[in-house]
Motif scaffolding. Sequence first.
Motif, PDB file in Angstrom:
ATOM      1  N   THR A 105       0.778  -1.089   0.058  1.00  0.00           N
ATOM      2  CA  THR A 105       0.076   0.151  -0.018  1.00  0.00           C
ATOM      3  C   THR A 105       1.004   1.129  -0.138  1.00  0.00           C
ATOM      4  OG1 THR A 105      -0.329  -0.097   2.414  1.00  0.00           O
ATOM      5  CG2 THR A 105      -1.780  -1.120   1.075  1.00  0.00           C
ATOM      6  N   ILE A 106       2.164   1.151   0.050  1.00  0.00           N
ATOM      7  CA  ILE A 106       3.082   2.268   0.030  1.00  0.00           C
ATOM      8  C   ILE A 106       3.278   2.932  -1.292  1.00  0.00           C
ATOM      9  CG2 ILE A 106       5.204   3.318   0.835  1.00  0.00           C
ATOM     10  CD1 ILE A 106       5.359   0.849   2.640  1.00  0.00           C
ATOM     11  N   HIS A 162     -10.090  -0.654   2.522  1.00  0.00           N
ATOM     12  CA  HIS A 162      -9.093   0.572   2.609  1.00  0.00           C
ATOM     13  C   HIS A 162      -7.767   0.557   2.109  1.00  0.00           C
ATOM     14  CE1 HIS A 162     -11.639   3.183   5.792  1.00  0.00           C
ATOM     15  NE2 HIS A 162     -12.338   2.838   4.754  1.00  0.00           N
ATOM     16  N   ILE A 163      -7.672  -0.218   0.978  1.00  0.00           N
ATOM     17  CA  ILE A 163      -6.389   0.026   0.111  1.00  0.00           C
ATOM     18  C   ILE A 163      -6.561   0.655  -0.891  1.00  0.00           C
ATOM     19  CG2 ILE A 163      -5.482  -2.253   1.392  1.00  0.00           C
ATOM     20  CD1 ILE A 163      -6.637  -3.706  -1.159  1.00  0.00           C
ATOM     21  N   PRO A 164      -5.258   1.198  -1.766  1.00  0.00           N
ATOM     22  CA  PRO A 164      -5.452   1.607  -3.098  1.00  0.00           C
ATOM     23  C   PRO A 164      -5.839   0.572  -4.240  1.00  0.00           C
ATOM     24  CG  PRO A 164      -3.006   1.988  -2.047  1.00  0.00           C
ATOM     25  CD  PRO A 164      -4.110   1.044  -1.195  1.00  0.00           C
ATOM     26  N   LEU A 165      -6.643   1.252  -5.105  1.00  0.00           N
ATOM     27  CA  LEU A 165      -7.282   0.438  -6.220  1.00  0.00           C
ATOM     28  C   LEU A 165      -6.213  -0.381  -7.006  1.00  0.00           C
ATOM     29  CD1 LEU A 165     -10.101   0.209  -7.496  1.00  0.00           C
ATOM     30  CD2 LEU A 165      -9.338   1.792  -9.246  1.00  0.00           C
TER      31      LEU A 165
ATOM     32  N   ILE B  28     -21.229  10.995  17.497  1.00  0.00           N
ATOM     33  CA  ILE B  28     -20.714  10.635  16.328  1.00  0.00           C
ATOM     34  C   ILE B  28     -19.800  12.229  15.789  1.00  0.00           C
ATOM     35  CG2 ILE B  28     -20.722  10.100  13.706  1.00  0.00           C
ATOM     36  CD1 ILE B  28     -23.066   8.240  14.667  1.00  0.00           C
ATOM     37  N   ARG B 100      -5.990   8.457   6.442  1.00  0.00           N
ATOM     38  CA  ARG B 100      -6.356   7.280   5.701  1.00  0.00           C
ATOM     39  C   ARG B 100      -7.633   6.708   6.133  1.00  0.00           C
ATOM     40  NH1 ARG B 100      -2.936   6.003   2.259  1.00  0.00           N
ATOM     41  NH2 ARG B 100      -3.609   3.850   1.804  1.00  0.00           N
ATOM     42  N   PHE B 101      -8.459   7.593   7.084  1.00  0.00           N
ATOM     43  CA  PHE B 101      -9.664   6.900   7.142  1.00  0.00           C
ATOM     44  C   PHE B 101     -10.633   7.786   6.265  1.00  0.00           C
ATOM     45  CE2 PHE B 101      -9.781   5.175  11.258  1.00  0.00           C
ATOM     46  CZ  PHE B 101      -8.913   5.808  12.088  1.00  0.00           C
ATOM     47  N   PRO B 103     -11.683   8.427   1.891  1.00  0.00           N
ATOM     48  CA  PRO B 103     -11.221   7.843   0.826  1.00  0.00           C
ATOM     49  C   PRO B 103     -10.255   8.537  -0.144  1.00  0.00           C
ATOM     50  CG  PRO B 103     -13.810   8.017   1.173  1.00  0.00           C
ATOM     51  CD  PRO B 103     -12.889   8.634   2.335  1.00  0.00           C
ATOM     52  N   TYR B 106      -7.075   6.802   1.483  1.00  0.00           N
ATOM     53  CA  TYR B 106      -6.887   5.303   1.350  1.00  0.00           C
ATOM     54  C   TYR B 106      -6.897   4.728  -0.065  1.00  0.00           C
ATOM     55  CZ  TYR B 106     -12.023   4.298   1.513  1.00  0.00           C
ATOM     56  OH  TYR B 106     -13.182   4.137   1.362  1.00  0.00           O
ATOM     57  N   ARG B 107      -7.583   5.312  -0.804  1.00  0.00           N
ATOM     58  CA  ARG B 107      -7.576   5.035  -2.241  1.00  0.00           C
ATOM     59  C   ARG B 107      -6.250   5.184  -3.046  1.00  0.00           C
ATOM     60  NH1 ARG B 107     -13.486   7.116  -4.341  1.00  0.00           N
ATOM     61  NH2 ARG B 107     -14.801   5.478  -2.938  1.00  0.00           N
ATOM     62  N   ARG B 108      -5.352   5.837  -2.326  1.00  0.00           N
ATOM     63  CA  ARG B 108      -4.040   6.077  -3.092  1.00  0.00           C
ATOM     64  C   ARG B 108      -2.861   5.579  -2.351  1.00  0.00           C
ATOM     65  NH1 ARG B 108      -7.379  10.058  -4.244  1.00  0.00           N
ATOM     66  NH2 ARG B 108      -7.587  10.665  -6.252  1.00  0.00           N
ATOM     67  N   PRO B 109      -1.745   5.101  -2.865  1.00  0.00           N
ATOM     68  CA  PRO B 109      -0.874   4.688  -2.101  1.00  0.00           C
ATOM     69  C   PRO B 109      -0.200   5.665  -0.805  1.00  0.00           C
ATOM     70  CG  PRO B 109      -0.147   4.471  -4.610  1.00  0.00           C
ATOM     71  CD  PRO B 109      -1.516   5.240  -4.423  1.00  0.00           C
ATOM     72  N   ILE B 110       0.317   5.096  -0.108  1.00  0.00           N
ATOM     73  CA  ILE B 110       0.823   5.700   1.122  1.00  0.00           C
ATOM     74  C   ILE B 110       1.865   7.072   0.754  1.00  0.00           C
ATOM     75  CG2 ILE B 110       1.831   5.921   3.499  1.00  0.00           C
ATOM     76  CD1 ILE B 110       0.367   3.051   4.041  1.00  0.00           C
ATOM     77  N   TYR B 112       1.886   8.665  -1.646  1.00  0.00           N
ATOM     78  CA  TYR B 112       1.334   9.995  -2.236  1.00  0.00           C
ATOM     79  C   TYR B 112       0.916  10.796  -0.855  1.00  0.00           C
ATOM     80  CZ  TYR B 112       0.927   7.993  -6.869  1.00  0.00           C
ATOM     81  OH  TYR B 112       1.149   7.433  -8.207  1.00  0.00           O
TER      82      TYR B 112
END
Lengths: 188, 242
Positions: A105-106, A162-165, B28, B100-101, B103, B106-110, B112
């Motif tokens: 995921t990095i 919760h990981i990249p596509l 919440i 990273r909670f 979208p 978390y939809r992109r690599p860490i 970035y």
Amino acid sequence: MAGDHAELSDETIATRVQSGEAALYGVLMERFAGKMARYVGRFLGNESDAEDVIQEVFLKAYTHLQQFDAERSFSTWLYRIAHNECINAIKRRKREPLPFFDPDTIFPHPIAKETPLDHAERAEMLALIARTLDALDPKYREPVVLYYIEERSYHEIADIMHIPLATVGVRLKRARERMQALHAAQQV
Amino acid sequence: MIEHNDPISRIIDQIERGEITMHSKVRILLGTIGIAALAATVFMLSIYLISAGWFSLRASGILLLPAFGARGITALLAQLPWVLIAMSVVLIGVLVSLVRFFPFAYRRPIAYSALCALGISGVLALAVNETPLHPLLNERADAGAFQVVKPLYWSAQRDTFVGTVLARDTASLTLDTERGVLPIVLQPETKYPAGAAIAVGDRVLILGDMTDGTVVAYGIRPFDDPAVFSAASLGERDDRSE
């Protein structure tokens, strides 16, 4: 109960439960009971754990229902809760390693195209999964269950885990390779 | 009341009896505000640490050390604020974990998210360095106030000396530094910048070895980075330029 509300979407029912119609929550549970049983059961590989986890999933979904945004998919939201509960169950069992830090995921990976399988390919893959799924690491087992058994899309799997596509495609590719290697080893 | 045995009915029964309730929207919202507040605090702290570190690097003069070649680079590496750098990296890591909670993260690599967090923090840190904040805090810390931030404002150390020339002749000069007034011995091998003339009153940086209170200069460079000026003297400079 489920028959009375068959025409209502999951999101509509969730919104009505949020507004106070608590009894309608049973409709959601009936709709997703089978899917949760299949997903949790295949992910954990242990039926006795699965029942407790599924109950916990539905309890948590109800208590946190005010967090659900009806603009999004209820199904994905529920699977995300189930994912978290399964991970907690695996950690409690301590029998399978769960890396704290996931190198996949990095860094960016090329995004693999999501190619649907034809009927024969799908049957072959499901047979391979039946023989080798339990031997896979959790981080590969879960996307396999979500994609091939639960038939979730790459986007949905990314939101659930919760990981990249791109990581979804990488994990599925590696999972296929490992399953084929495991199957070949079983044949010897 | 009829007790049901299947899980779905049991949960519905528990809901109807009030044994299970939904968390309220207020709870919440408070949780979301808490996470946002924590992320904002971490973000501002990282901006402050990065900007304080950059200010100290400039004010101490050690960024000029590579001009002295390999020895200068070694001296620079020995004096870099590694603890401050490590703390900044940890804060950026915490910030990345918090976002990273969402979208968009978390939809992109860490990598970035980390680069984005570092980039935005860095740009804002540079903006903070254009204000008199750090010169002011540095002065106040020297005067005894705000001691908690004193470790963030450090001076050149070890074999690096920064100060004002009080006197000079062809073979030596006297330097007024934070470590006291020091005699500096100039040698034929001492590295000077081409065309530079060091005069009394100039602020200079010297790389050299100190023995018995005397420094033998390996290299010397003028050093007049505005970062070392105090907030008060920044005002004086503005007046002079008008």
